[in-house]
Design a protein around this motif. Sequence first.
Motif, PDB file in Angstrom:
ATOM      1  N   ARG A 152     -65.339   5.085 -51.758  1.00 22.31           N
ATOM      2  CA  ARG A 152     -65.212   5.012 -53.214  1.00 22.31           C
ATOM      3  C   ARG A 152     -63.887   4.356 -53.594  1.00 22.31           C
ATOM      4  N   ARG A 153     -62.848   4.734 -52.901  1.00 28.07           N
ATOM      5  CA  ARG A 153     -61.533   4.165 -53.212  1.00 28.07           C
ATOM      6  C   ARG A 153     -61.569   2.648 -53.065  1.00 28.07           C
ATOM      7  N   VAL A 194     -63.494   1.097 -55.977  1.00 32.62           N
ATOM      8  CA  VAL A 194     -62.816   1.172 -57.264  1.00 32.62           C
ATOM      9  C   VAL A 194     -61.528   0.344 -57.275  1.00 32.62           C
ATOM     10  N   MET A 195     -60.742   0.455 -56.232  1.00 31.54           N
ATOM     11  CA  MET A 195     -59.416  -0.170 -56.294  1.00 31.54           C
ATOM     12  C   MET A 195     -59.382  -1.610 -55.795  1.00 31.54           C
TER      13      MET A 195
END
Lengths: 457, 266
Positions: free
Chosen positions: A412-413, A416-417
């Motif tokens: 997820r990181r 998203v990033m």
Amino acid sequence: MEIIQQILFVAALAVTGWYITKRVRLITRAIKLGRAENRFDHPDERLKTMLLVAFGQKKMFTNLLVGVMHFVIYAGFLIVNLEVLEIILDGMLGTHRLFAPYITPVYPILIDVFELLAFGVLAVCVIFLCRRFIAKVPRFQEKRHREMTRWPRTDAAIILTAEILLMIAFLTWNASDSVLRDRGVGHYAELQGVVPDFLISQFFKPLFAGFSDTALTVYERTTWWLHILGILTFAVYVTYSKHLHIALGFPNVYFSDLQPKGEMQNMPEITKEVQLALGLPVTTDADGSQNNDNGEQPAEVGRFGAKDVQDLKWINLMNAYSCTECGRCTSVCPANITGKKLSPRKIMMDTRDRLEEIQRGWKTNGYDYKDEKSLLNDYITAEELNACTTCQACVNACPININPLDIILQLRRYRVMEESQAPASWNAMFSNIENNMAPWKFSPSDRFNWADQVNEK
Amino acid sequence: MSTEKTYKVPTMADMVASGEEPEILFWVGCAGSFDDRYKRVTIAFVRILNHVGIKFAVLGSEEACTGDPARRAGNEFLFQMQAMANIQVLNGYNVKKIVTACPHCFNTLKNEYPELGGNYEVIHHSQFLQGLINEGRVRVKDGQSFKGRRITFHDSCYLGRANKVYEAPREVLAALDADLVEMKRVRANGLCCGAGGGQYFKEPEPGKKDVNVERVEEALSTGADTIAVACPFCMTMMSDGVKNKNREDSVRVYDISELIAQGQGL
Ligand code: SF4
Ligand code: SF4
């Protein structure tokens, strides 16, 4: 004649040893692809966890009946190894029941225990096969769980069947051996009176009544060889199978997370950026160590989050190799229970499959080999990742302390990033937090308005 | 109801201005500040604090989101921005002890702020209430409104599994002298309400049903008329689930502090 058998035996051992070493090296190399992370802290607590959860099988007993059954196989596995020791020595030295004369009074008791366990293992494996393929316990069925494709199911069937055959070989070997002793054939006669009939195998003796001495000797030798070759083959097979948990389960539990389940790991490389952004003194280096201001370049910051297995931590990768595919995680996952695509077991299996794909690449193209694929997208999709409620039920359920959630979070990181690929309503939530200090679109100055109502009825 | 009484909500800034130091900081959280339903919980808890005469303070408009939803959704930058800013405020006021009614704030403040320089003793309001009850500072009058009522407690993931707080909320409820009934999946096996990990802020992925509906079905099957919760997100999810089942007339969702406040006539 004997000497040929000895040579063959030593050769079999050597081949197995060489093969296993090769496999262990390859798997270790794959695990080392992961990022560094210190899991050597708090040795006392780690040891305690390992004794309870791995040796003591604590979490297996949440389902008492299955816990007991698994314990039988587990104890059988641990203890039958003692018997294997004798078999190996016999094989190398050309002896027969080497230990018997030395430990005469305890020997039959030992073998009785082994036989009892062997019989237990046999029975439990039959039950487990029935559970999977006849009673069709839902968490093992492909219809309900798309990760339970042909190979994982075949793998399970192979293991259970192999164990059953090994145990039958062991028990009937003992039986034929007893009959040979009774008849006083050749060197078997030497143990007449020293070794009695055994607990379980005595009931198989009538099977051999009609055998000639030669046939019986052949049977005895064949089952002896089958048993030990079976074990050696099994040991190699295990390294390709979910059954690797019998070895990796222990270190996997030893190195498992000690922090509270709800705590998500800090990203020190981001701390530094944020400190710079907020104009605060920078307290950490990118690797998380205290800043010592000696002008050293901080270690190169990799990706934020994980796109592929290399971006994960080594423990995530060890987790993947240790996973038993039991599906306890998936059967408690709220997303999975309510029909979403996410399955924590699949997350673990995908991670391992990806590692094995890389291993295959290494074999044909050398260790520098890189392909175009990645764990994210080619194996695990955004839809799966987005469905996780981070409830930690999977982490809690896993009998060997695997943490699927940690992998989900790291992927997820990355999305998203690095890719700015969050669902639109998450992006709205992010910008609300950024601008309004709350995930909703309210003015921060209204934050304390509730206090006006404390004296209203 | 004690209409004569006036409840006070001192802020940290007020305290400092008058040279005082509170025993505890009550961390209200975003839901507790903005969500209409959960504001009732904040108020109930503040009334209890007033009632037992604890010296507390809130940050008021100086409080900001802990960053929990951002971190769990994967936005580590945003989380740390929030965390560091909050830590500056908290450390600036020399805060030592924090009580909060939100398990997400609780978990983040307790477990995730220390690494960023924020070290506090953090207590969930269920634990705090349990303490008050054990000390005899809160006494629920002989089951006026609770006798014969069936209450079931829904464990929230970030209080239970995440931090192993299982007994405190149950002991608080036990003080009510109601019938406590347990659901099939409780404590470490509790089923999520479906809101955590940022789910609250987006539509669920396609599936057979929503998580909160599954959970409410389980709660309803206990025959309880009250579903007790200890988390703002669980509160919304359970309430929505009850509505989904058209049971909002016969089944109520309350936070444990509201039940205690009711029991005290606050
Ligand atoms: S943490 Fe995520 S993957 Fe694990 S059980 Fe909960 S929802 Fe499923
Ligand atoms: S992660 Fe753990 S619980 Fe899930 S399938 Fe693997 S071994 Fe079983």
